[in-house]
Design a protein around this motif. Sequence first.
Motif: not given
Length: 481
Positions: A268-285
Amino acid sequence: MADYEIYHGAPGMGTRIKNYFKNIPSRFCSFFARIGRYFKHIPSRIAARGSYIKHAPKPVKASMCLMGVGQIMQKQIVKGILFLLMFAAYVVYMALAGGQAMYDFFSLGVIPPNPWLGIKGDNSVIMMLLGTLAFIITGFFIAVHLANIRDAQRNYDYVARGNKIPGIKQSLASMFDKYFYVTALVLPVVGVFVFNILPIIFMIFLAFTDYSGQVVLSGSLVSWTGFANFKQLFSTGLIGSTFGKILGWNLLWAVMSTFLNYFGGLGIALLLNKKIVKGKKIWRAFPVLAFAVPGFITLLAFKFMFSNQGPINYYIEQLGGTGRLFFGIDSKWSARTIGWLVNAWLSVPSSMLLATGILANLNPDLYEAARIDGASPWTQFIKITLPFVIFATTPVLIGQFVGNFNNFGVFYFLRGGITCDGYFAASDTDLLINWLYSLSIDNKYYSLGAAISIIIFAISAVISLFVYVKSPSYSKEDMYR
């Protein structure tokens, strides 16, 4: 150079495992060789100690015979009196209670209680506890006595170099300056011995007795049985069979849970570390919200969801299927699988947060160099990301393994109270810690539970030390700096 070594790497895991087993004979030989050298030098050590005692100065010899006398002879009156008072306190304690406590520790009583006749009798458990305390106090006294001898020798050498013996003010100043760490740690160390070390030692001793509810109810005295409890666990009977099956399942549970939790969080961390992923704060929360809910509440919620009348069975029946008992007496692997998934739900968020912070510190130039060399994304992950993350998180990974190995709550809340055929007071999803609880609390097999706890500690300690010593965190620390 370090970046090149990280990317191109050391030998693979398979090669390292092969080399480890290949070197086992030589390690055994070197181990026994060290033992042989140790015993070979014992006579010379004894001779050296005897020579030291024979030629020791008079104040040192006096301190060997009676604590504090050497200090008094060297005009350290207050310090000598304090040592003498400690010696006197120990002698009085041994005369009034300690000596009897040590004797009772080995006998565990001679008069059995008999409430019908009004005979109170001996309390074997209290005798064991007080005897253990007496041995700890004796060990503390020996340590103080050795410190008294070293202090007398140190003072003698100090004066022999032409210095003036320090007075009480200088000694107190030294206690709060040079030796302040000793002064500050006295009370915490005493507290650790009383509230931590003493219960642990007492529990270890219980494993070598026959202490159980049957002994208590029958009015019998507890007696020493040696390794009888361990023989039961490793026997071919029902208890031994149960121990073998639970131990195998416990190891499988711990390895799979640690793997799922660790790589699930890293993925999940690698996925959310990608630049193309939007709304990273929401997905991490979102995963953190699941982590923030108390674990036992989450477990009870999942137990309700997979219960006979829960929503999972309801939707299965609505779709034309047949409801099933996910936690029934014959639902071995469905219950185990749900346990893995629920444990991952509880543990993956913490692994994700840990991996996110570590990935933020990884040098992006390594990936650029790898792409220039033609490395695929999978090769970059194996050669760059994974070694760096494992190096930084090995202690945490070991802690997660030990936590999963001793994870009491998952199956206690999901499937507690079930006993399966072929198991002694256990079910096919119980871990060793659950079985220990069932034996000790529900069935009053205290000594058997204590033996299991020793085995749990031994397995956890050996695996943790082995993994840590063989990990890059221990052997290749300079490479990642």
